[in-house]
Structures are given as structure tokens and as C-alpha cells.
Write an enzyme that holds these catalytic residues in place. Structure first.
Site, PDB file in Angstrom:
ATOM      1  CD  GLU A  13      79.214  -9.777  96.302  1.00  0.00           C
ATOM      2  OE1 GLU A  13      80.325  -9.968  96.737  1.00  0.00           O
ATOM      3  OE2 GLU A  13      78.951  -9.657  94.948  1.00  0.00           O
TER       4      GLU A  13
ATOM      5  CB  CYS B 142      72.949 -11.236  89.423  1.00  0.00           C
ATOM      6  SG  CYS B 142      73.450 -12.860  90.427  1.00  0.00           S
TER       7      CYS B 142
ATOM      8  N   GLY C 152      72.804 -17.201  97.861  1.00  0.00           N
ATOM      9  CA  GLY C 152      71.899 -17.965  98.620  1.00  0.00           C
ATOM     10  C   GLY C 152      70.950 -19.007  97.833  1.00  0.00           C
TER      11      GLY C 152
ATOM     12  CB  CYS D  91      78.267 -17.595  88.006  1.00  0.00           C
ATOM     13  SG  CYS D  91      77.074 -16.945  86.716  1.00  0.00           S
TER      14      CYS D  91
ATOM     15  CB  CYS E 155      77.851 -25.683  95.851  1.00  0.00           C
ATOM     16  SG  CYS E 155      76.208 -26.042  95.760  1.00  0.00           S
TER      17      CYS E 155
ATOM     18  CG  LEU F 205      71.365 -31.517  86.122  1.00  0.00           C
ATOM     19  CD1 LEU F 205      70.649 -31.904  87.130  1.00  0.00           C
ATOM     20  CD2 LEU F 205      71.055 -31.801  84.812  1.00  0.00           C
ATOM     21  CG  HIS F 206      76.309 -27.708  88.702  1.00  0.00           C
ATOM     22  ND1 HIS F 206      76.463 -26.698  87.737  1.00  0.00           N
ATOM     23  CD2 HIS F 206      76.077 -26.703  89.964  1.00  0.00           C
ATOM     24  CE1 HIS F 206      75.948 -25.370  88.242  1.00  0.00           C
ATOM     25  NE2 HIS F 206      75.766 -25.259  89.332  1.00  0.00           N
TER      26      HIS F 206
ATOM     27  CB  CYS G 107      79.666 -21.739  95.240  1.00  0.00           C
ATOM     28  SG  CYS G 107      78.691 -20.248  95.482  1.00  0.00           S
TER      29      CYS G 107
ATOM     30  CB  CYS H 136      74.580 -19.739 100.254  1.00  0.00           C
ATOM     31  SG  CYS H 136      73.416 -21.175  99.265  1.00  0.00           S
TER      32      CYS H 136
HETATM   33  N1  SAH Z   1      71.491 -21.441  94.877  1.00  0.00           N
HETATM   34  C1  SAH Z   1      71.186 -21.128  93.612  1.00  0.00           C
HETATM   35  C2  SAH Z   1      71.937 -19.687  92.869  1.00  0.00           C
HETATM   36  C3  SAH Z   1      73.324 -20.084  93.018  1.00  0.00           C
HETATM   37  S1  SAH Z   1      74.454 -18.779  91.781  1.00  0.00           S
HETATM   38  C4  SAH Z   1      71.667 -22.131  92.582  1.00  0.00           C
HETATM   39  O1  SAH Z   1      72.332 -23.040  93.212  1.00  0.00           O
HETATM   40  O2  SAH Z   1      71.222 -22.191  91.230  1.00  0.00           O
HETATM   41  C5  SAH Z   1      74.091 -19.145  90.252  1.00  0.00           C
HETATM   42  C6  SAH Z   1      74.832 -20.143  89.645  1.00  0.00           C
HETATM   43  O3  SAH Z   1      76.170 -19.900  89.680  1.00  0.00           O
HETATM   44  C7  SAH Z   1      74.516 -21.483  90.113  1.00  0.00           C
HETATM   45  O4  SAH Z   1      74.434 -22.455  88.861  1.00  0.00           O
HETATM   46  C8  SAH Z   1      75.763 -21.902  90.872  1.00  0.00           C
HETATM   47  O5  SAH Z   1      76.102 -23.325  90.815  1.00  0.00           O
HETATM   48  C9  SAH Z   1      76.813 -21.298  89.657  1.00  0.00           C
HETATM   49  N2  SAH Z   1      78.171 -21.086  90.336  1.00  0.00           N
HETATM   50  C10 SAH Z   1      78.549 -20.991  91.795  1.00  0.00           C
HETATM   51  N3  SAH Z   1      79.796 -21.142  92.129  1.00  0.00           N
HETATM   52  C11 SAH Z   1      80.454 -20.865  90.544  1.00  0.00           C
HETATM   53  C12 SAH Z   1      81.855 -20.771  89.890  1.00  0.00           C
HETATM   54  N4  SAH Z   1      82.776 -20.722  90.812  1.00  0.00           N
HETATM   55  N5  SAH Z   1      81.983 -20.675  88.845  1.00  0.00           N
HETATM   56  C13 SAH Z   1      80.701 -20.716  87.984  1.00  0.00           C
HETATM   57  N6  SAH Z   1      79.468 -20.747  88.383  1.00  0.00           N
HETATM   58  C14 SAH Z   1      79.478 -20.821  89.509  1.00  0.00           C
END
Ligand code: SAH
Length: 348
Positions: free
Chosen positions: A99, A112, A166, A338, A123, A220-221, A126, A119
Site C-alpha cells: 500500500e 505515506c 512495515g 495510520c 503491534c 512510543l505509544h 495495527c 510487518c
Molecule cells: N513500523 C513503523 C511505521 C508504522 S505506521 C512504526 O511503528 O513507527 C505509522 C504509525 O501509525 C505508527 O506510529 C503506528 O504505531 C501507528 N498506528 C498503527 N496502528 C494504528 C491505529 N490503528 N491507529 C492509529 N495509529 C496507528
């Protein structure tokens, strides 16, 4: 079964190649050096999809080039959201699907890009992670995503974010090669390119040693290790304090501030105490927090916090002098926001 679409790609694709590499290529074909400039312009400015369409090349040579792939992916599907965001499913030469998302605003056009098919990080919130990992993307497959958005929008791309499918730092060589090409060949300033990572031990520091001007964003989250492990399986092998130390080192080496991405999941990591804990970690840290209210995916039942809770979180950070912004969701109903990216047309 996935269809093999370009079986004739036996040569190294040209997309992603620098002017010097194109010059070598042109010379191997016993053509004058100035043809490399033409080739460069046709690939990166005119968006040529095949060598045979480069009309400034002599007809006879073009006929001989029919077997050479420029290295563009095929647009397999596109979906436009009401806000103008377009999600693309691109078919790679081995049939895999990846994508890319084009996100227009009044002044900008952001792409993007994905760095892997799928990936491995898994997480929990995601969609990409739910589908597992297939393979790394090659340099040309990353650069192609920018060219495709430029072609479809008929507009120059201004910003590139590695926030698609990824984990970029698990594919560092190709990602760095693509950043170089996006910068030098397509002409997008490094400062307008962002690499987003969940953090892989040792890799952030290694990235710093390249002294890139690109922005580093770290997912970080969570404001503490236990919470982070709950959301991000790989955090078990990488303590939050070690990740933050590596980020501090990055700032020291590059002189660039780091962006911390923080997904907001209602009732889970969005309380005022979490904001305070986060601010404590970031005291004196040259950084910026980008809050991402959760975008829904079908596999899990997390919720996005309401506006009032988001504002309380923002204020708690601001009061502690942490620079903060909230990411506006784009392309939601096209499943292009995202975390919603997967190699299928819908999130269902
Ligand atoms: N692997 C990279 C890029 C991932 S996507 C990373 O982890 O940073 C970019 C961002 O979207 C990341 O911060 C990811 O955690 C966030 N993300 C993933 N799932 C999401 C969701 N359901 N809602 C909002 N953000 C999300």
C-alpha cells in the site's frame, strides 16, 4: 493465486538509480553520456513507465530495450476518500501487493510509503501487523510509490513519511537508498522526509551515524514499560529506558529533534497520569510528541478517546513544556489512515 506480472524483469530496475548509475548503464549500452540525463528526467520528472515510451531515444535502441523493466509497480486498485486522500494497492513484479497513500492538503502533498510487504512487529492495534510479514521492499519499489502518487495527483509531492506498511529499520539499506533517491533524484528535501520506527535495538544509533537531515519519528505509544509491552510485543526485548537513551544519542549525533508518536487508546494509555509520566521521561529532551487518536481496525476493540480526554492529555503535556500536536486522521473511510493499511481493499 497471485499472478506473476513481469516475468521479464531479469535486469536491475532503473527506478531508484542515481544519475551516476544511469550514466554507467547508458555507457554499457554504448550510448552517449547525455542520454543518462534524458533517462533521469523521463524516470523522475515525466514518470515514464517503460523505456520504450522515451521518445527522445533513437527508435532502434528503444526496440532493443523492450526487455528492460524500468521498475514501476502496477496500480492494482485505488480508493479515494472524501478528504481527497487516495489509497493505492500496488502490485509488485512478483505479484505481491503493497500500500501507498497520497494525502493532499492546501499546501502539501504527502505520500505515506511502505517499506515492507506486511510487518513482523505485530503491534496489537495495527492492521498491517495482523497479516504477518512477507518480505522487504527493494529500493525501486519504495521510490515507485512516490512516483505513482505524483503521477496520479499530477502534482509534485512535497513530503514523504515512512508510515505505511512495515518497519523501516528492519530494511535499513533499501530505505536509506530510497531516501537518497527521493531526495536527490525526485528532489524532495531531506527535512521533508520522515522515517517512523517502533525501535529496533541499535538501529536508531546506526541511523544517526548517517547524519541524515530526515526526521526520525519513534512510535512510543506508552509511558511505561509494562504498558508498552502490552501493546507492542517487540518491546519485551527493548526496555523503554534503553529506547529513550538511544533516541537521546540520536539527538546528540544529528542535532535534530525526535518526534515521539503516541497512539491514544481510550481508558488504556490516555489518562492524565500517563501524560505526566510521559512528560517526566521527556524532560529536557529535544523532542516533539505527536498524538495519534486510534483509528479503528476490525480485529481488536480498542476505542478512540473523546475530544475532552484528548485535550486533557494535550494540556498535561503542554503544562510540562512538552511540544505536542494531534494528528488529524486522513482517509478513514478508505481504510487509508495510520494503522489501517493491509494488502486488501477494505478493513473487513
Ligand atoms: N513500523 C513503523 C511505521 C508504522 S505506521 C512504526 O511503528 O513507527 C505509522 C504509525 O501509525 C505508527 O506510529 C503506528 O504505531 C501507528 N498506528 C498503527 N496502528 C494504528 C491505529 N490503528 N491507529 C492509529 N495509529 C496507528
Amino acid at each position: 493465486m497471485i499472478q506473476q506480472i513481469e516475468p521479464s524483469v531479469t535486469h536491475k530496475p532503473l527506478v531508484g538509480a542515481s544519475l551516476t548509475e544511469l550514466t554507467d548503464w547508458v555507457q554499457e549500452h554504448q550510448q552517449p553520456t547525455y542520454r543518462s540525463q534524458q533517462l533521469h528526467q523521463w524516470i523522475y520528472q515525466k514518470g515514464a513507465r517503460s523505456l520504450t515510451e522515451i521518445s527522445v531515444f533513437p527508435k532502434q535502441w528503444r526496440e532493443n530495450l523492450a526487455d528492460y523493466a524500468i521498475g514501476r509497480s502496477k496500480i492494482h486498485y485505488e480508493a479515494k476518500a472524501v478528504d481527497g486522500t487516495i489509497k493505492f494497492l500496488l502490485q509488485l513484479s512478483d505479484g505481491q501487493i503493497v500500500e501507498a497513500v497520497g494525502i493532499p492538503t492546501e499546501k502539501r502533498l504527502t505520500v505515506c510509503v511502505s517499506s515492507q510487504v506486511g510487518c513482523p512487529m505485530a503491534c496489537d492495534f495495527c492492521a498491517t501487523g495482523k497479516g504477518g510479514f512477507t518480505r522487504n521492499l527493494e529500493r525501486h519499489e519504495i521510490v515507485d510509490q512516490v512516483l505513482t502518487v505524483q503521477e496520479v495527483f499530477q502534482q509534485r509531492v512535497s513530503n514523504v513519511v515512512f508510515m505505511g506498511m512495515g518497519e523501516p529499520l528492519l530494511n535499513s539499506d533499501n530505505v536509506l537508498g530510497a531516501v537518497k533517491s527521493i531526495n536527490e533524484d525526485i528532489g524532495i528535501g531531506q527535512r521533508l522526509i520522515t522515517i517512523s520506527t517502533v525501535g529496533i535495538p541499535g538501529r536508531i544509533q546506526r541511523l544517526a551515524e548517517y547524519h541524515l537531515q530526515a526526521t526520525l519519528a519513534v512510535s512510543l505509544h506508552a509511558s511505561n514499560q509494562a504498558l508498552r509491552e502490552q501493546l507492542i510485543p517487540s518491546a519485551r526485548q527493548y526496555p523503554l529506558t534503553a529506547l529513550l537513551d538511544e533516541c537521546r544519542e540520536y539527538v546528540k549525533i544529528t542535532g535534530r529533534r525526535v518526534t515521539f508518536e503516541y497512539i491514544l487508546l481510550a481508558g488504556l494509555n490516555d489518562c492524565e497520569e500517563h501524560a505526566i509520566e510521559l512528560a517526566d521521561h521527556l524532560r529536557g529532551f529535544q523532542s516533539h510528541v505527536n498524538l495519534i487518536p486510534y483509528n479503528p481496525i476490525s480485529e481488536v476493540d480498542y476505542q478512540k478517546p473523546d475530544q475532552r480526554r484528548i485535550q486533557t492529555f494535550v494540556n498535561a503535556l503542554k503544562n510540562r513544556h512538552v511540544a505536542v500536536s494531534v494528528r488529524r486522521p486522513r482517509g478513514l473511510e478508505a481504510d487509508a489512515a495510520c494503522g489501517q493499511l493491509r494488502a486488501s481493499k477494505t478493513g473487513g
